[in-house]
Design an enzyme around this catalytic site. Structure first.
Site, PDB file in Angstrom:
ATOM      1  N   SER A 141     171.305  69.089  63.991  1.00 53.38           N
ATOM      2  CA  SER A 141     169.967  68.400  64.435  1.00 53.38           C
ATOM      3  C   SER A 141     168.880  68.524  63.354  1.00 53.38           C
ATOM      4  O   SER A 141     167.952  67.656  63.349  1.00 53.38           O
ATOM      5  CB  SER A 141     169.744  69.412  65.765  1.00 53.38           C
ATOM      6  OG  SER A 141     170.805  69.285  66.617  1.00 53.38           O
ATOM      7  N   HIS A 155     164.731  71.673  64.326  1.00 49.18           N
ATOM      8  CA  HIS A 155     164.165  70.566  64.593  1.00 49.18           C
ATOM      9  C   HIS A 155     162.942  70.182  63.868  1.00 49.18           C
ATOM     10  O   HIS A 155     162.691  69.277  62.935  1.00 49.18           O
ATOM     11  CB  HIS A 155     164.137  70.179  65.970  1.00 49.18           C
ATOM     12  CG  HIS A 155     165.342  70.236  67.023  1.00 49.18           C
ATOM     13  ND1 HIS A 155     165.678  70.141  68.358  1.00 49.18           N
ATOM     14  CD2 HIS A 155     166.690  70.513  66.374  1.00 49.18           C
ATOM     15  CE1 HIS A 155     166.447  70.142  68.741  1.00 49.18           C
ATOM     16  NE2 HIS A 155     167.397  70.707  67.561  1.00 49.18           N
TER      17      HIS A 155
END
Length: 326
Positions: free
Chosen positions: A182, A234
């Site tokens: 991610s 992230h």
């Protein structure tokens, strides 16, 4: 991680001078500009899937599961069957297997001299659902970027963004493990945003492209405040990719590529605008400073939460429906 493809504007497709409209992008691309065949992003997908199969083979649920959390799922797969859903609801291996094969774990990195986990965790996934979500996102975002900018630049953004996400995650989440691509994917989203900004003058429908992209990024980051989602990876990946976009994804001004077709004596613009060079310098300085400070803090064993008392809310916001623990 949830993410989406960015359709970057619309146009009428009409010719303008020596250029034509490329339907997959909201700006005009000159005829002489090179377009790449995407092969690295598909290879990344194959590599992630292959690593997941290896992880499940090593996990060997029928042999290693003691049955305290229930029976293995999809037992017809043999040693590739999944851990009980009470232990892993994403249809994947056990946490012990992920840790053994390279998951991000602060204690092992700092006290076990296992800095390689900052990279290996990018190639591991917690389950089939996790893997599918990330690989679909990689295909939708990465292939288009690679076609426009080539495998070297997109590959660097992907890997360095994954590393940046791992560093920030390890600084703030020092209990448990973390895995997934991610951070690298958010880096590609960040690079898309900075690419739009630094190449602003060649865009049509600028506001629409910017607003749409910002909304997509905001929604994906908002998902990260849920429990068990590593939003620090992230954020770290996004910031790294955002800065790398200013460095690696510059486009020349309109008219530069086709300057050889201009009549003799016609004025030729400079390849880039002054603000693009300013963005480039600032981004390089921030990247060097960020990676240097982050790595020094990490290997000194510092806890990022001690320097930012509210930052833990960036990764999990407690509500009446769930708690965030430590």
């Amino acid at each position: 991680m949830a993410t989406g493809d960015q359709e970057r504007g619309v146009g009428d497709g009409k010719n303008r001078g020596n250029s034509y409209y490329q339907s997959s992008s909201p700006y005009y691309v000159e005829n002489d500009e090179k377009h790449w065949t995407s092969w690295l992003v598909p290879m990344f997908v194959v590599a992630n899937v292959a690593f997941f199969v290896v992880v499940m083979y090593v996990n060997n649920c029928p042999k290693n599961n003691l049955g305290f959390e229930g029976r293995c799922v999809a037992r017809f797969l043999g040693r590739l069957s999944f851990e009980p859903l009470k232990e892993n609801p994403l249809f994947g291996p056990s946490a012990d297997t992920l840790e053994k094969l390279g998951a991000l774990k602060w204690e092992e990195i700092v006290h076990g001299n296992q800095g390689w986990r900052l990279i290996t965790c990018i190639w591991l996934h917690a389950g089939v659902i996790h893997l599918l979500a990330n690989m679909l996102s990689l295909v939708f975002i990465g292939i288009r970027l690679e076609q426009q900018f080539g495998f070297i630049r997109v590959g660097l953004i992907y890997l360095l963004s994954g590393l940046g996400g791992s560093i920030l995650s390890a600084l703030f989440i020092q209990s448990g493990i973390s895995v997934g691509a991610s951070g690298a994917l958010f880096g590609l989203l960040g690079a898309m945003l900075s690419e739009l900004l630094t190449n602003w003058t060649i865009y049509t429908n600028k506001a629409a492209a910017l607003i749409t992209l910002v909304i997509i990024i905001a929604i994906n980051l908002a998902v990260g405040i849920l429990p068990h989602v590593d939003n620090f990876a992230h954020i770290g990946g996004f910031l790294t990719g955002f800065l790398l976009g200013f460095v690696l994804l510059l486009r020349p001004q309109f008219g530069w590529v086709g300057r050889s077709n201009l009549p003799a004596g016609a004025p030729v613009k400079s390849k880039h605008k002054a603000y693009q060079y300013v963005f480039w310098v600032i981004a390089v300085v921030l990247l060097i400073a960020g990676f240097s400070v982050g790595l020094v803090m990490l290997f000194r064993g510092e806890n990022g939460n001690e320097h930012c008392s509210w930052c833990h809310y960036l990764s999990c916001v407690p509500t009446s429906k769930w708690h965030c623990g430590n």
